[in-house]
Design a protein around this motif. Sequence first.
Motif, PDB file in Angstrom:
ATOM      1  N   HIS A  53       0.844  -1.188   0.000  1.00 28.51           N
ATOM      2  CA  HIS A  53       0.000   0.000   0.000  1.00 28.51           C
ATOM      3  C   HIS A  53       0.885   1.245   0.000  1.00 28.51           C
ATOM      4  CE1 HIS A  53      -3.465  -2.464   1.988  1.00 28.51           C
ATOM      5  NE2 HIS A  53      -3.240  -2.779   0.727  1.00 28.51           N
ATOM      6  N   PRO A  54       0.588   2.209  -0.847  1.00 31.16           N
ATOM      7  CA  PRO A  54       1.424   3.412  -0.915  1.00 31.16           C
ATOM      8  C   PRO A  54       1.291   4.266   0.349  1.00 31.16           C
ATOM      9  CG  PRO A  54      -0.516   3.656  -2.301  1.00 31.16           C
ATOM     10  CD  PRO A  54      -0.522   2.249  -1.817  1.00 31.16           C
ATOM     11  N   ARG A  55       2.389   4.918   0.698  1.00 30.86           N
ATOM     12  CA  ARG A  55       2.374   5.827   1.836  1.00 30.86           C
ATOM     13  C   ARG A  55       1.825   7.186   1.438  1.00 30.86           C
ATOM     14  NH1 ARG A  55       8.649   4.351   3.280  1.00 30.86           N
ATOM     15  NH2 ARG A  55       8.281   2.169   3.883  1.00 30.86           N
ATOM     16  N   GLU A  56       2.078   7.546   0.185  1.00 24.54           N
ATOM     17  CA  GLU A  56       1.584   8.813  -0.356  1.00 24.54           C
ATOM     18  C   GLU A  56       1.198   8.581  -1.818  1.00 24.54           C
ATOM     19  OE1 GLU A  56       4.375  12.007   0.055  1.00 24.54           O
ATOM     20  OE2 GLU A  56       5.017  11.350   2.046  1.00 24.54           O
ATOM     21  N   GLY A  57       0.411   9.520  -2.343  1.00 27.60           N
ATOM     22  CA  GLY A  57       0.048   9.462  -3.750  1.00 27.60           C
ATOM     23  C   GLY A  57      -1.262   8.742  -4.015  1.00 27.60           C
ATOM     24  N   GLU A  58      -1.616   8.650  -5.283  1.00 28.51           N
ATOM     25  CA  GLU A  58      -2.871   8.040  -5.711  1.00 28.51           C
ATOM     26  C   GLU A  58      -2.637   7.056  -6.846  1.00 28.51           C
ATOM     27  OE1 GLU A  58      -5.728  10.898  -6.919  1.00 28.51           O
ATOM     28  OE2 GLU A  58      -5.839  11.897  -4.963  1.00 28.51           O
ATOM     29  N   ILE A  59      -3.444   5.989  -6.848  1.00 27.15           N
ATOM     30  CA  ILE A  59      -3.494   5.051  -7.968  1.00 27.15           C
ATOM     31  C   ILE A  59      -4.946   4.958  -8.403  1.00 27.15           C
ATOM     32  CG2 ILE A  59      -3.046   2.707  -8.772  1.00 27.15           C
ATOM     33  CD1 ILE A  59      -0.991   2.452  -6.510  1.00 27.15           C
ATOM     34  N   ARG A  60      -5.212   5.309  -9.640  1.00 25.07           N
ATOM     35  CA  ARG A  60      -6.576   5.254 -10.157  1.00 25.07           C
ATOM     36  C   ARG A  60      -6.666   4.257 -11.301  1.00 25.07           C
ATOM     37  NH1 ARG A  60     -10.095   9.189  -8.433  1.00 25.07           N
ATOM     38  NH2 ARG A  60      -9.136  10.805  -7.112  1.00 25.07           N
ATOM     39  N   TYR A  61      -7.707   3.452 -11.249  1.00 23.86           N
ATOM     40  CA  TYR A  61      -7.989   2.460 -12.292  1.00 23.86           C
ATOM     41  C   TYR A  61      -9.396   2.724 -12.791  1.00 23.86           C
ATOM     42  CZ  TYR A  61      -9.051  -2.151 -14.318  1.00 23.86           C
ATOM     43  OH  TYR A  61      -9.428  -3.177 -15.154  1.00 23.86           O
ATOM     44  N   ARG A  62      -9.494   3.039 -14.085  1.00 20.74           N
ATOM     45  CA  ARG A  62     -10.772   3.453 -14.664  1.00 20.74           C
ATOM     46  C   ARG A  62     -11.388   4.619 -13.900  1.00 20.74           C
ATOM     47  NH1 ARG A  62     -12.197   0.980 -18.840  1.00 20.74           N
ATOM     48  NH2 ARG A  62     -11.608  -1.140 -19.361  1.00 20.74           N
ATOM     49  N   GLY A  63     -10.536   5.498 -13.431  1.00 20.78           N
ATOM     50  CA  GLY A  63     -11.000   6.714 -12.774  1.00 20.78           C
ATOM     51  C   GLY A  63     -11.244   6.599 -11.287  1.00 20.78           C
ATOM     52  N   ALA A  64     -11.300   5.376 -10.761  1.00 23.57           N
ATOM     53  CA  ALA A  64     -11.578   5.169  -9.338  1.00 23.57           C
ATOM     54  C   ALA A  64     -10.284   4.879  -8.583  1.00 23.57           C
ATOM     55  CB  ALA A  64     -12.563   4.019  -9.144  1.00 23.57           C
ATOM     56  N   ARG A  65     -10.151   5.399  -7.395  1.00 27.20           N
ATOM     57  CA  ARG A  65      -8.946   5.172  -6.605  1.00 27.20           C
ATOM     58  C   ARG A  65      -8.897   3.728  -6.098  1.00 27.20           C
ATOM     59  NH1 ARG A  65      -7.088   9.927  -2.580  1.00 27.20           N
ATOM     60  NH2 ARG A  65      -5.470   8.338  -2.279  1.00 27.20           N
ATOM     61  N   ILE A  66      -7.731   3.093  -6.271  1.00 28.23           N
ATOM     62  CA  ILE A  66      -7.553   1.726  -5.790  1.00 28.23           C
ATOM     63  C   ILE A  66      -6.364   1.605  -4.856  1.00 28.23           C
ATOM     64  CG2 ILE A  66      -8.609   0.735  -7.856  1.00 28.23           C
ATOM     65  CD1 ILE A  66      -5.756  -0.051  -8.771  1.00 28.23           C
ATOM     66  N   ASP A  67      -5.663   2.718  -4.581  1.00 28.84           N
ATOM     67  CA  ASP A  67      -4.530   2.620  -3.664  1.00 28.84           C
ATOM     68  C   ASP A  67      -5.042   2.225  -2.282  1.00 28.84           C
ATOM     69  OD1 ASP A  67      -4.888   5.670  -2.383  1.00 28.84           O
ATOM     70  OD2 ASP A  67      -5.199   5.575  -4.548  1.00 28.84           O
ATOM     71  N   GLY A  68      -4.410   1.218  -1.701  1.00 37.47           N
ATOM     72  CA  GLY A  68      -4.840   0.706  -0.410  1.00 37.47           C
ATOM     73  C   GLY A  68      -5.877  -0.395  -0.496  1.00 37.47           C
ATOM     74  N   ARG A  69      -6.377  -0.688  -1.715  1.00 35.04           N
ATOM     75  CA  ARG A  69      -7.369  -1.746  -1.871  1.00 35.04           C
ATOM     76  C   ARG A  69      -6.692  -3.105  -1.957  1.00 35.04           C
ATOM     77  NH1 ARG A  69     -11.717  -1.329  -6.716  1.00 35.04           N
ATOM     78  NH2 ARG A  69     -10.023  -2.206  -7.969  1.00 35.04           N
ATOM     79  N   ARG A  70      -7.344  -4.132  -1.424  1.00 32.99           N
ATOM     80  CA  ARG A  70      -6.782  -5.484  -1.443  1.00 32.99           C
ATOM     81  C   ARG A  70      -6.661  -5.998  -2.870  1.00 32.99           C
ATOM     82  NH1 ARG A  70      -9.621  -9.340   0.364  1.00 32.99           N
ATOM     83  NH2 ARG A  70     -11.635  -8.282   0.443  1.00 32.99           N
ATOM     84  N   SER A  71      -5.608  -6.793  -3.101  1.00 39.81           N
ATOM     85  CA  SER A  71      -5.346  -7.307  -4.446  1.00 39.81           C
ATOM     86  C   SER A  71      -6.493  -8.187  -4.945  1.00 39.81           C
ATOM     87  CB  SER A  71      -4.028  -8.069  -4.477  1.00 39.81           C
ATOM     88  OG  SER A  71      -3.998  -9.094  -3.509  1.00 39.81           O
ATOM     89  N   ALA A  72      -7.166  -8.911  -4.049  1.00 33.84           N
ATOM     90  CA  ALA A  72      -8.277  -9.770  -4.470  1.00 33.84           C
ATOM     91  C   ALA A  72      -9.386  -8.946  -5.135  1.00 33.84           C
ATOM     92  CB  ALA A  72      -8.838 -10.535  -3.273  1.00 33.84           C
ATOM     93  N   LEU A  73      -9.625  -7.759  -4.630  1.00 32.42           N
ATOM     94  CA  LEU A  73     -10.630  -6.892  -5.240  1.00 32.42           C
ATOM     95  C   LEU A  73     -10.154  -6.367  -6.586  1.00 32.42           C
ATOM     96  CD1 LEU A  73     -11.881  -4.851  -2.136  1.00 32.42           C
ATOM     97  CD2 LEU A  73     -13.016  -6.751  -3.295  1.00 32.42           C
TER      98      LEU A  73
END
Length: 232
Positions: A53-73
């Motif tokens: 999980h990132p300490r800072e910043g954002e990861i967006r997939y298809r416009g929705a934030r997924i940083d911090g989301r479990r890999s299974a999801l």
Amino acid sequence: MLLDVREVVAGYGKKTVLHGISLEVGEEEIVAMIGHNGAGKTTLLRTIFGVLHPREGEIRYRGARIDGRRSALNVREGIAFVPQGHGVFPDLSVLENLELGAHTVQKAEVADRLEAVFGLFPILRERHRQGAGTLSGGQQQMLALGMALVLRPQLLLLDEPSLGLAPFLVQRVLEAVVEINHRFKTAILLVEQNVKQALQIARRVYVMKVGQVVYTGAPESLAQTQKLWQLF
């Protein structure tokens, strides 16, 4: 953009590996990430996939934030990850590995998904009852790709698929990457040490050095050896 990574900082324990990484992957695009060992390429893929999980910043997939989301999801949402070292179960047969990869797929669709993989990699059909651990390195890499493909991902993260392979197998595996992109319309973020091959198949390329992006652009401009030496 399908994937949008913005100013991501990540690492292990107290050690920071990624220092404000940003990148983009468009729909149906092959993007290569190259750099020396220890540059943070694998850490980046693991962070995008949700293992870290990132300490800072954002990861967006298809416009929705997924940083911090479990890999299974992330898998359910169409992201697949093939790590270094093939990632197969050596004590299971080829078919059992593929069926395990399809464990989240509806039963009615599994046969069609398997047939698509066998169509791409006929050798896996021929050896579907063979133990995965007895396959050659190139065949194991094809199986690892097949296990990801049964999920029909929209984004495929590949961590050095040519690692440890003989030159002729490197060519075959990277040709398969291109075919996956064309046949299944899958966007691919490819981490690869084989710079020459990666530049031949990528539409865009990022170069990482010590946890930072030091170059982004068309692969053609990196074809000159002198330019690569400057970046590395």
